[in-house]
Structures are given as structure tokens and as C-alpha cells.
Design a protein around this motif. Structure first.
Motif, PDB file in Angstrom:
ATOM      1  N   VAL A 134       0.873  -1.172   0.000  1.00 15.25           N
ATOM      2  CA  VAL A 134       0.000   0.000   0.000  1.00 15.25           C
ATOM      3  C   VAL A 134       0.911   1.223   0.000  1.00 15.25           C
ATOM      4  CG1 VAL A 134      -1.804   1.250   1.237  1.00 15.25           C
ATOM      5  CG2 VAL A 134      -1.791  -1.254   1.260  1.00 15.25           C
ATOM      6  N   LEU A 135       0.858   1.996  -1.084  1.00 16.07           N
ATOM      7  CA  LEU A 135       1.700   3.181  -1.210  1.00 16.07           C
ATOM      8  C   LEU A 135       1.088   4.326  -0.414  1.00 16.07           C
ATOM      9  CD1 LEU A 135       4.160   4.510  -2.552  1.00 16.07           C
ATOM     10  CD2 LEU A 135       2.651   5.138  -4.442  1.00 16.07           C
ATOM     11  N   VAL A 136       1.871   4.897   0.502  1.00 13.62           N
ATOM     12  CA  VAL A 136       1.411   6.019   1.326  1.00 13.62           C
ATOM     13  C   VAL A 136       2.311   7.228   1.102  1.00 13.62           C
ATOM     14  CG1 VAL A 136       0.338   4.554   3.083  1.00 13.62           C
ATOM     15  CG2 VAL A 136       2.726   5.196   3.330  1.00 13.62           C
ATOM     16  N   HIS A 137       1.800   8.391   1.437  1.00 15.01           N
ATOM     17  CA  HIS A 137       2.528   9.642   1.202  1.00 15.01           C
ATOM     18  C   HIS A 137       2.168  10.635   2.294  1.00 15.01           C
ATOM     19  CE1 HIS A 137      -1.304  11.317  -0.141  1.00 15.01           C
ATOM     20  NE2 HIS A 137      -1.471  10.155  -0.749  1.00 15.01           N
ATOM     21  N   ASP A 138       2.956  11.699   2.418  1.00 13.35           N
ATOM     22  CA  ASP A 138       2.613  12.745   3.383  1.00 13.35           C
ATOM     23  C   ASP A 138       1.213  13.264   3.071  1.00 13.35           C
ATOM     24  OD1 ASP A 138       4.920  12.694   4.892  1.00 13.35           O
ATOM     25  OD2 ASP A 138       5.947  14.192   3.680  1.00 13.35           O
ATOM     26  N   GLY A 139       0.411  13.451   4.113  1.00 10.22           N
ATOM     27  CA  GLY A 139      -0.956  13.929   3.944  1.00 10.22           C
ATOM     28  C   GLY A 139      -1.968  12.820   3.711  1.00 10.22           C
ATOM     29  N   VAL A 140      -1.542  11.557   3.781  1.00 11.57           N
ATOM     30  CA  VAL A 140      -2.453  10.434   3.581  1.00 11.57           C
ATOM     31  C   VAL A 140      -3.505  10.422   4.695  1.00 11.57           C
ATOM     32  CG1 VAL A 140      -1.064   8.756   4.871  1.00 11.57           C
ATOM     33  CG2 VAL A 140      -2.562   7.968   3.041  1.00 11.57           C
ATOM     34  N   LYS A 141      -4.709  10.002   4.363  1.00 11.55           N
ATOM     35  CA  LYS A 141      -5.751   9.823   5.379  1.00 11.55           C
ATOM     36  C   LYS A 141      -5.548   8.448   6.022  1.00 11.55           C
ATOM     37  CE  LYS A 141      -9.162  12.615   3.001  1.00 11.55           C
ATOM     38  NZ  LYS A 141     -10.480  12.609   2.349  1.00 11.55           N
ATOM     39  N   LEU A 142      -5.713   8.389   7.340  1.00 12.14           N
ATOM     40  CA  LEU A 142      -5.503   7.128   8.048  1.00 12.14           C
ATOM     41  C   LEU A 142      -6.405   6.018   7.516  1.00 12.14           C
ATOM     42  CD1 LEU A 142      -5.001   8.376  11.708  1.00 12.14           C
ATOM     43  CD2 LEU A 142      -3.269   7.568  10.104  1.00 12.14           C
ATOM     44  N   LEU A 143      -7.626   6.349   7.135  1.00 10.58           N
ATOM     45  CA  LEU A 143      -8.525   5.326   6.586  1.00 10.58           C
ATOM     46  C   LEU A 143      -7.984   4.745   5.292  1.00 10.58           C
ATOM     47  CD1 LEU A 143     -12.109   6.744   7.209  1.00 10.58           C
ATOM     48  CD2 LEU A 143     -11.047   4.751   8.259  1.00 10.58           C
ATOM     49  N   ASP A 144      -7.287   5.563   4.505  1.00  8.27           N
ATOM     50  CA  ASP A 144      -6.721   5.064   3.254  1.00  8.27           C
ATOM     51  C   ASP A 144      -5.596   4.072   3.506  1.00  8.27           C
ATOM     52  OD1 ASP A 144      -8.499   6.573   1.793  1.00  8.27           O
ATOM     53  OD2 ASP A 144      -7.103   8.246   1.517  1.00  8.27           O
ATOM     54  N   MET A 145      -4.963   4.149   4.669  1.00 12.51           N
ATOM     55  CA  MET A 145      -3.945   3.162   5.030  1.00 12.51           C
ATOM     56  C   MET A 145      -4.605   1.928   5.650  1.00 12.51           C
ATOM     57  SD  MET A 145      -0.700   5.390   6.510  1.00 12.51           S
ATOM     58  CE  MET A 145      -1.310   5.443   8.156  1.00 12.51           C
ATOM     59  N   ALA A 146      -5.632   2.149   6.448  1.00 16.14           N
ATOM     60  CA  ALA A 146      -6.236   1.054   7.206  1.00 16.14           C
ATOM     61  C   ALA A 146      -7.203   0.204   6.388  1.00 16.14           C
ATOM     62  CB  ALA A 146      -6.966   1.612   8.431  1.00 16.14           C
ATOM     63  N   ASP A 147      -7.946   0.818   5.484  1.00 13.43           N
ATOM     64  CA  ASP A 147      -8.964   0.064   4.742  1.00 13.43           C
ATOM     65  C   ASP A 147      -8.407  -1.132   3.977  1.00 13.43           C
ATOM     66  OD1 ASP A 147     -11.055   1.544   5.735  1.00 13.43           O
ATOM     67  OD2 ASP A 147     -11.309   2.775   3.946  1.00 13.43           O
ATOM     68  N   PRO A 148      -7.319  -0.972   3.201  1.00 11.17           N
ATOM     69  CA  PRO A 148      -6.793  -2.159   2.508  1.00 11.17           C
ATOM     70  C   PRO A 148      -6.365  -3.254   3.485  1.00 11.17           C
ATOM     71  CG  PRO A 148      -5.851  -0.166   1.574  1.00 11.17           C
ATOM     72  CD  PRO A 148      -6.589   0.241   2.820  1.00 11.17           C
ATOM     73  N   ALA A 149      -5.759  -2.872   4.592  1.00 11.90           N
ATOM     74  CA  ALA A 149      -5.340  -3.868   5.573  1.00 11.90           C
ATOM     75  C   ALA A 149      -6.547  -4.616   6.135  1.00 11.90           C
ATOM     76  CB  ALA A 149      -4.545  -3.212   6.700  1.00 11.90           C
ATOM     77  N   GLU A 150      -7.630  -3.910   6.374  1.00  9.93           N
ATOM     78  CA  GLU A 150      -8.850  -4.555   6.893  1.00  9.93           C
ATOM     79  C   GLU A 150      -9.427  -5.545   5.884  1.00  9.93           C
ATOM     80  OE1 GLU A 150     -10.431  -4.505   9.864  1.00  9.93           O
ATOM     81  OE2 GLU A 150      -8.712  -3.380  10.601  1.00  9.93           O
ATOM     82  N   VAL A 151      -9.479  -5.143   4.623  1.00 10.35           N
ATOM     83  CA  VAL A 151     -10.052  -6.012   3.585  1.00 10.35           C
ATOM     84  C   VAL A 151      -9.229  -7.282   3.436  1.00 10.35           C
ATOM     85  CG1 VAL A 151     -10.485  -6.210   1.099  1.00 10.35           C
ATOM     86  CG2 VAL A 151     -11.178  -4.138   2.330  1.00 10.35           C
ATOM     87  N   PHE A 152      -7.902  -7.133   3.310  1.00 12.66           N
ATOM     88  CA  PHE A 152      -7.062  -8.317   3.152  1.00 12.66           C
ATOM     89  C   PHE A 152      -6.992  -9.128   4.438  1.00 12.66           C
ATOM     90  CE2 PHE A 152      -5.518  -5.683  -0.395  1.00 12.66           C
ATOM     91  CZ  PHE A 152      -5.726  -6.596  -1.422  1.00 12.66           C
ATOM     92  N   GLY A 153      -7.100  -8.467   5.584  1.00  9.36           N
ATOM     93  CA  GLY A 153      -7.159  -9.177   6.857  1.00  9.36           C
ATOM     94  C   GLY A 153      -8.397 -10.055   6.955  1.00  9.36           C
ATOM     95  N   GLU A 154      -9.531  -9.548   6.487  1.00  5.36           N
ATOM     96  CA  GLU A 154     -10.761 -10.353   6.465  1.00  5.36           C
ATOM     97  C   GLU A 154     -10.601 -11.545   5.541  1.00  5.36           C
ATOM     98  OE1 GLU A 154     -13.828 -10.306   8.084  1.00  5.36           O
ATOM     99  OE2 GLU A 154     -12.787  -8.926   9.426  1.00  5.36           O
ATOM    100  N   ALA A 155      -9.969 -11.317   4.381  1.00  9.18           N
ATOM    101  CA  ALA A 155      -9.728 -12.435   3.458  1.00  9.18           C
ATOM    102  C   ALA A 155      -8.856 -13.493   4.121  1.00  9.18           C
ATOM    103  CB  ALA A 155      -9.084 -11.927   2.176  1.00  9.18           C
ATOM    104  N   ASN A 156      -7.890 -13.065   4.922  1.00 10.06           N
ATOM    105  CA  ASN A 156      -7.040 -14.020   5.642  1.00 10.06           C
ATOM    106  C   ASN A 156      -7.865 -14.875   6.596  1.00 10.06           C
ATOM    107  OD1 ASN A 156      -4.725 -13.200   4.341  1.00 10.06           O
ATOM    108  ND2 ASN A 156      -4.045 -11.875   5.997  1.00 10.06           N
ATOM    109  N   LEU A 157      -8.879 -14.287   7.217  1.00  9.93           N
ATOM    110  CA  LEU A 157      -9.744 -15.053   8.122  1.00  9.93           C
ATOM    111  C   LEU A 157     -10.524 -16.130   7.378  1.00  9.93           C
ATOM    112  CD1 LEU A 157     -11.173 -12.217  10.398  1.00  9.93           C
ATOM    113  CD2 LEU A 157      -9.397 -13.898  10.971  1.00  9.93           C
ATOM    114  N   LEU A 158     -10.690 -15.917   6.062  1.00  7.03           N
ATOM    115  CA  LEU A 158     -11.421 -16.890   5.247  1.00  7.03           C
ATOM    116  C   LEU A 158     -10.492 -17.867   4.539  1.00  7.03           C
ATOM    117  CD1 LEU A 158     -14.037 -14.417   3.746  1.00  7.03           C
ATOM    118  CD2 LEU A 158     -14.378 -16.064   5.607  1.00  7.03           C
TER     119      LEU A 158
END
Length: 73
Positions: free
Chosen positions: A10-34
Motif C-alpha cells: 500500500v503506497l502512502v505519502h505525506d498527507g495520507v488519510k488514516l482510513l486510506d492506510m487502514a482500509d486495505p489492511a482490513e479487507v485483506f485481513g478479512e480475506a485471511n480469516l477466510l
């Protein structure tokens, strides 16, 4: 889908919104649970930490791997 570990950057930059960093991790984390096997890494273009818009600190980031240009023989 092939089996095995899948790496997600996940490419991040100065001024990134925290949700933009967290959302991909949540989605792939859920996939890991499956039963999937995703490894998520936050990356910046320089490998340095970034300053999110909210002012909260960011986790350490890595530089993205350099692309390999094919060479001619």
C-alpha cells in the motif's frame, strides 16, 4: 486464484488519510480469516515514515522494490 502467500504493498505519502492506510489492511485481513494468505506492507517512495493528514504518526514504511529492467545480451 493461486495458492500461497500474496504480498500487497500500500503506497502512502505525506498527507495520507488514516482510513486510506487502514482500509486495505482490513479487507485483506478479512480475506485471511477466510483462508487467504495476504501479507500487507505500507510503502513510501523513499522508505521514510510519512506524516498523515491527521497529525498522528505512521508506522514505519519500506521503499517499494526497484523494478528490474530487462537487459539485452
Amino acid at each position: 486464484m493461486s495458492s500461497g502467500t500474496h504480498r500487497v504493498a500500500v503506497l502512502v505519502h505525506d498527507g495520507v488519510k488514516l482510513l486510506d492506510m487502514a482500509d486495505p489492511a482490513e479487507v485483506f485481513g478479512e480475506a485471511n480469516l477466510l483462508g487467504a494468505d495476504y501479507r500487507i506492507t505500507l510503502v513510501s517512495t523513499t522508505g521514510a515514515d510519512v506524516a498523515p493528514r491527521s497529525g498522528c504518526g505512521s508506522p514505519s514504511t519500506a521503499a517499494p522494490p526497484r523494478s528490474r529492467t530487462p537487459t539485452r545480451s
